[in-house]
Design a protein around this motif. Sequence first.
Motif, short mmCIF file in Angstrom:
data_model
loop_
_atom_site.label_atom_id
_atom_site.label_comp_id
_atom_site.label_asym_id
_atom_site.label_seq_id
_atom_site.Cartn_x
_atom_site.Cartn_y
_atom_site.Cartn_z
N UNK A 53 16.98 -5.12 -3.81
CA UNK A 53 16.76 -5.26 -2.37
C UNK A 53 15.97 -4.09 -1.81
N UNK A 54 16.33 -2.86 -2.22
CA UNK A 54 15.61 -1.69 -1.74
C UNK A 54 14.17 -1.69 -2.21
N UNK A 55 13.93 -2.13 -3.43
CA UNK A 55 12.56 -2.16 -3.96
C UNK A 55 11.71 -3.18 -3.22
N UNK A 56 12.29 -4.34 -2.90
CA UNK A 56 11.55 -5.38 -2.20
C UNK A 56 11.19 -4.93 -0.78
N UNK A 57 12.09 -4.20 -0.12
CA UNK A 57 11.87 -3.77 1.26
C UNK A 57 10.97 -2.55 1.38
N UNK A 58 10.72 -1.81 0.29
CA UNK A 58 10.00 -0.55 0.35
C UNK A 58 8.49 -0.80 0.33
N UNK A 59 7.86 -0.65 1.50
CA UNK A 59 6.42 -0.90 1.62
C UNK A 59 5.61 0.24 1.00
N UNK A 60 6.16 1.45 0.99
CA UNK A 60 5.44 2.59 0.44
C UNK A 60 5.20 2.42 -1.06
N UNK A 61 6.21 1.93 -1.78
CA UNK A 61 6.03 1.68 -3.22
C UNK A 61 4.97 0.62 -3.47
N UNK A 62 4.93 -0.40 -2.61
CA UNK A 62 3.91 -1.44 -2.76
C UNK A 62 2.52 -0.85 -2.58
N UNK A 63 2.37 0.01 -1.58
CA UNK A 63 1.07 0.63 -1.33
C UNK A 63 0.63 1.45 -2.54
N UNK A 64 1.49 2.30 -3.06
CA UNK A 64 1.11 3.16 -4.18
C UNK A 64 0.86 2.35 -5.45
N UNK A 65 1.59 1.29 -5.67
CA UNK A 65 1.35 0.50 -6.87
C UNK A 65 0.03 -0.25 -6.79
N UNK A 66 -0.43 -0.56 -5.59
CA UNK A 66 -1.72 -1.25 -5.44
C UNK A 66 -2.90 -0.29 -5.40
N UNK A 67 -2.76 0.84 -4.71
CA UNK A 67 -3.90 1.68 -4.39
C UNK A 67 -4.08 2.91 -5.27
N UNK A 68 -3.01 3.49 -5.77
CA UNK A 68 -3.09 4.75 -6.50
C UNK A 68 -3.13 4.49 -8.00
N UNK A 69 -3.77 5.39 -8.74
CA UNK A 69 -3.84 5.34 -10.21
C UNK A 69 -4.58 4.11 -10.73
N UNK A 70 -5.67 3.74 -10.08
CA UNK A 70 -6.43 2.60 -10.59
C UNK A 70 -7.70 3.06 -11.22
#
Length: 70
Positions: A53-70
Amino acid sequence: MDGYEKLGYSLLAIIVIFYLIAMFIGIIATYPYGLLGLIFIAAMGVLMIKVFKERIKNKEDDYYSREIDK
């Protein structure tokens, strides 16, 4: 996700479900002492649900997984 990956995850989910059913049958068969195992499994399930639940609600993690380290 391609078809083979979906098939692999589906088969893995089926194996996990059968394994959990076997664990519950074993815990129930050893009734007085198996309750500790049942309580432990329930507590781990509640904690896993909380983490998901915490992972689904965390928008910051979504941003970093999409934008950082590509």
